[in-house]
Design a protein around this motif. Structure first.
Motif, PDB file in Angstrom:
ATOM      1  N   HIS A   1     -26.866 -37.915  -6.849  1.00 20.40           N
ATOM      2  CA  HIS A   1     -27.186 -38.348  -5.591  1.00 20.40           C
ATOM      3  C   HIS A   1     -27.950 -39.621  -5.704  1.00 20.40           C
ATOM      4  CE1 HIS A   1     -26.462 -34.157  -4.468  1.00 20.40           C
ATOM      5  NE2 HIS A   1     -27.201 -33.969  -5.381  1.00 20.40           N
ATOM      6  N   LEU A   2     -27.997 -40.303  -4.537  1.00 20.43           N
ATOM      7  CA  LEU A   2     -28.285 -41.734  -4.171  1.00 20.43           C
ATOM      8  C   LEU A   2     -29.521 -41.694  -3.314  1.00 20.43           C
ATOM      9  CD1 LEU A   2     -25.372 -44.152  -4.388  1.00 20.43           C
ATOM     10  CD2 LEU A   2     -26.745 -43.041  -6.459  1.00 20.43           C
ATOM     11  N   VAL A   3     -30.501 -42.185  -3.482  1.00 20.46           N
ATOM     12  CA  VAL A   3     -31.430 -42.804  -2.335  1.00 20.46           C
ATOM     13  C   VAL A   3     -31.951 -44.254  -2.415  1.00 20.46           C
ATOM     14  CG1 VAL A   3     -33.761 -42.404  -1.717  1.00 20.46           C
ATOM     15  CG2 VAL A   3     -32.663 -40.564  -2.659  1.00 20.46           C
TER      16      VAL A   3
ATOM     17  N   SER B   1     -30.488 -41.127   6.967  1.00 21.38           N
ATOM     18  CA  SER B   1     -30.716 -42.317   7.217  1.00 21.38           C
ATOM     19  C   SER B   1     -31.973 -42.888   7.995  1.00 21.38           C
ATOM     20  CB  SER B   1     -29.386 -42.948   7.719  1.00 21.38           C
ATOM     21  OG  SER B   1     -29.454 -44.429   7.792  1.00 21.38           O
ATOM     22  N   VAL B   2     -32.949 -43.559   7.387  1.00 17.14           N
ATOM     23  CA  VAL B   2     -34.295 -43.675   7.993  1.00 17.14           C
ATOM     24  C   VAL B   2     -34.339 -45.244   8.271  1.00 17.14           C
ATOM     25  CG1 VAL B   2     -36.678 -43.234   7.834  1.00 17.14           C
ATOM     26  CG2 VAL B   2     -35.165 -41.593   6.940  1.00 17.14           C
TER      27      VAL B   2
ATOM     28  N   GLY C   1     -27.526 -37.133   0.191  1.00 10.79           N
ATOM     29  CA  GLY C   1     -27.953 -38.656  -0.126  1.00 10.79           C
ATOM     30  C   GLY C   1     -28.941 -39.341   1.157  1.00 10.79           C
ATOM     31  N   GLY C   2     -29.287 -40.139   1.010  1.00 14.76           N
ATOM     32  CA  GLY C   2     -30.167 -40.905   1.984  1.00 14.76           C
ATOM     33  C   GLY C   2     -30.556 -42.448   2.059  1.00 14.76           C
ATOM     34  N   ASP C   3     -31.095 -42.923   2.724  1.00 13.22           N
ATOM     35  CA  ASP C   3     -31.700 -44.472   2.618  1.00 13.22           C
ATOM     36  C   ASP C   3     -32.650 -44.567   3.536  1.00 13.22           C
ATOM     37  OD1 ASP C   3     -30.714 -45.479   5.265  1.00 13.22           O
ATOM     38  OD2 ASP C   3     -28.785 -45.182   4.693  1.00 13.22           O
ATOM     39  N   VAL C   4     -33.517 -45.621   2.974  1.00 14.35           N
ATOM     40  CA  VAL C   4     -34.652 -46.009   3.895  1.00 14.35           C
ATOM     41  C   VAL C   4     -34.565 -47.608   3.975  1.00 14.35           C
ATOM     42  CG1 VAL C   4     -37.148 -46.144   4.036  1.00 14.35           C
ATOM     43  CG2 VAL C   4     -36.152 -44.356   2.886  1.00 14.35           C
ATOM     44  N   VAL C   5     -34.352 -48.050   5.160  1.00 11.35           N
ATOM     45  CA  VAL C   5     -33.867 -49.217   5.428  1.00 11.35           C
ATOM     46  C   VAL C   5     -34.830 -50.199   6.344  1.00 11.35           C
ATOM     47  CG1 VAL C   5     -31.582 -48.879   4.935  1.00 11.35           C
ATOM     48  CG2 VAL C   5     -32.222 -48.596   7.481  1.00 11.35           C
TER      49      VAL C   5
ATOM     50  N   VAL D   1     -39.192 -42.306   0.818  1.00  8.50           N
ATOM     51  CA  VAL D   1     -38.365 -42.339  -0.455  1.00  8.50           C
ATOM     52  C   VAL D   1     -38.859 -40.897  -1.160  1.00  8.50           C
ATOM     53  CG1 VAL D   1     -37.532 -43.192  -2.470  1.00  8.50           C
ATOM     54  CG2 VAL D   1     -37.759 -44.701  -0.345  1.00  8.50           C
ATOM     55  N   TYR D   2     -40.353 -40.855  -1.224  1.00 14.76           N
ATOM     56  CA  TYR D   2     -40.743 -39.686  -1.849  1.00 14.76           C
ATOM     57  C   TYR D   2     -40.499 -38.423  -1.129  1.00 14.76           C
ATOM     58  CZ  TYR D   2     -44.406 -36.829  -3.845  1.00 14.76           C
ATOM     59  OH  TYR D   2     -45.296 -35.788  -4.780  1.00 14.76           O
TER      60      TYR D   2
END
Length: 323
Positions: A127-129, A247-248, A288-292, A312-313
């Motif tokens: 998985h990717l963050v 997705s944040v 999976g997810g992202d913080v942008v 992210v944590y």
């Protein structure tokens, strides 16, 4: 005589960050939470990846410095999450995969590079963050994720819908990724949702067009009136057991909590409300997810980078708890 089978050597214990009680947090590697680099451990259950790209923004630039800022803000993190009762990087290997080089002068080339890099990293990590960067990055990340898991349920935290068609005729911007994702069949239609939407829109038809794409919306006012638990119940009912991508956009937070972003909107979630909603998703099938959209140049006292590092944590904790 029964066959007991063979169990091979035990898996090595995950490598974590140095103990902050022995090596100060302001020392040690400049990785996320001072975790090991992916190249040093070979493979990982979860890779944290930076994408320093912001050429698709429509207002204030600067999110290209988001990955380095969020990594700096992550130094205060500790191993144990008391509310979810999990140690996110002791359950399995978590590593920092460094940054993806994306062409700052060509959005199409950058999108292709991010997709290729994410697909390659998913060969070394389950998985990717991702730490952005602007929100245009969500499209290539969803392409790589859907190639592995099929269409996903998107839970999108943001002040803005990001389902507009074009900006100045450009189809790939930070305000268009999820319309493209719907058009490309990357999302499980009817199971995706926005959280934190607020602020003025371009026209009376924006919300209707968004609903036609298959999204539900939990506005900031919904959270203020009914509370985070009601938002969680609605989200869990919507996504069920399907693969979920979070997705944040950090501008989901009120500018009082996260001033360091490119398109701030008053009236957002508090950091605590966002934490409560994310923690309520424990047990969901997160893939999976992202913080942008963290732009450190507009930050004050590291409010935004520390908040983003904690998001992210939370994602790492949810991945540690996934079925």
């Amino acid at each position: 005589m029964s066959d007991q089978g063979s169990s091979g050597p035990p898996a090595p214990a995950p490598v974590g960050p140095p103990d902050a009680r022995e090596i100060p947090r302001f020392a040690g590697p400049d990785t996320f939470a001072r975790l090991p680099r992916l190249d040093d451990v070979g493979s990982a259950a979860v890779a944290v990846v930076g994408i320093p790209f912001d050429s698709a923004v429509s207002y204030r630039p600067g999110a290209r410095f988001g990955p380095s800022g969020v990594r700096a803000g992550s130094k205060l993190l500790r191993p144990y999450h008391p509310f979810l009762q999990v140690e996110p990087w002791s359950v399995h290997q978590v590593a920092d995969a460094g940054d993806v080089a994306a062409n700052p002068f060509d959005i199409g080339a950058a999108v292709a590079a991010v997709q290729a890099a994410a697909s390659g990293l998913l060969g070394r990590a389950d998985h990717l963050v991702v730490i952005g960067g602007d929100h245009s990055l969500a499209l290539p990340l969803l392409r790589a994720t859907a190639a592995r898991h099929g269409p996903v349920s998107l839970v999108h935290f943001d002040a803005h819908l990001d389902t507009w068609d074009t900006y100045f005729g450009a189809p790939y911007t930070h305000g268009t990724p999820f319309r493209r994702a719907v058009e490309e069949g990357l999302l499980d239609l009817g199971t995706s949702a926005h959280v934190g939407i607020r602020g003025p829109l371009y026209s009376t038809g924006d919300m209707e067009a968004d609903r036609d794409l298959g999204f539900a919306t939990v506005t900031t006012m919904d959270v203020a009136r009914s509370g985070p638990d009601a938002a969680v119940d609605r989200l869990l009912e919507r996504v069920g057991r399907r693969p979920v991508y979070l997705s944040v956009d950090i501008d989901v937070l009120d500018p009082a909590h996260a001033p360091g972003t490119g398109t701030p909107e008053p009236g957002g979630l508090t950091t605590r409300e966002l934490q409560m909603i994310l923690r309520g998703l424990a047990g969901a099938n997160l893939v999976g997810g992202d913080v942008v959209e963290v732009s450190p140049a507009y930050d004050h006292a590291e409010l935004t980078t520390i908040a983003a590092a904690n998001v992210v944590y939370e994602l790492l904790a949810l991945l540690a708890l996934r079925p």
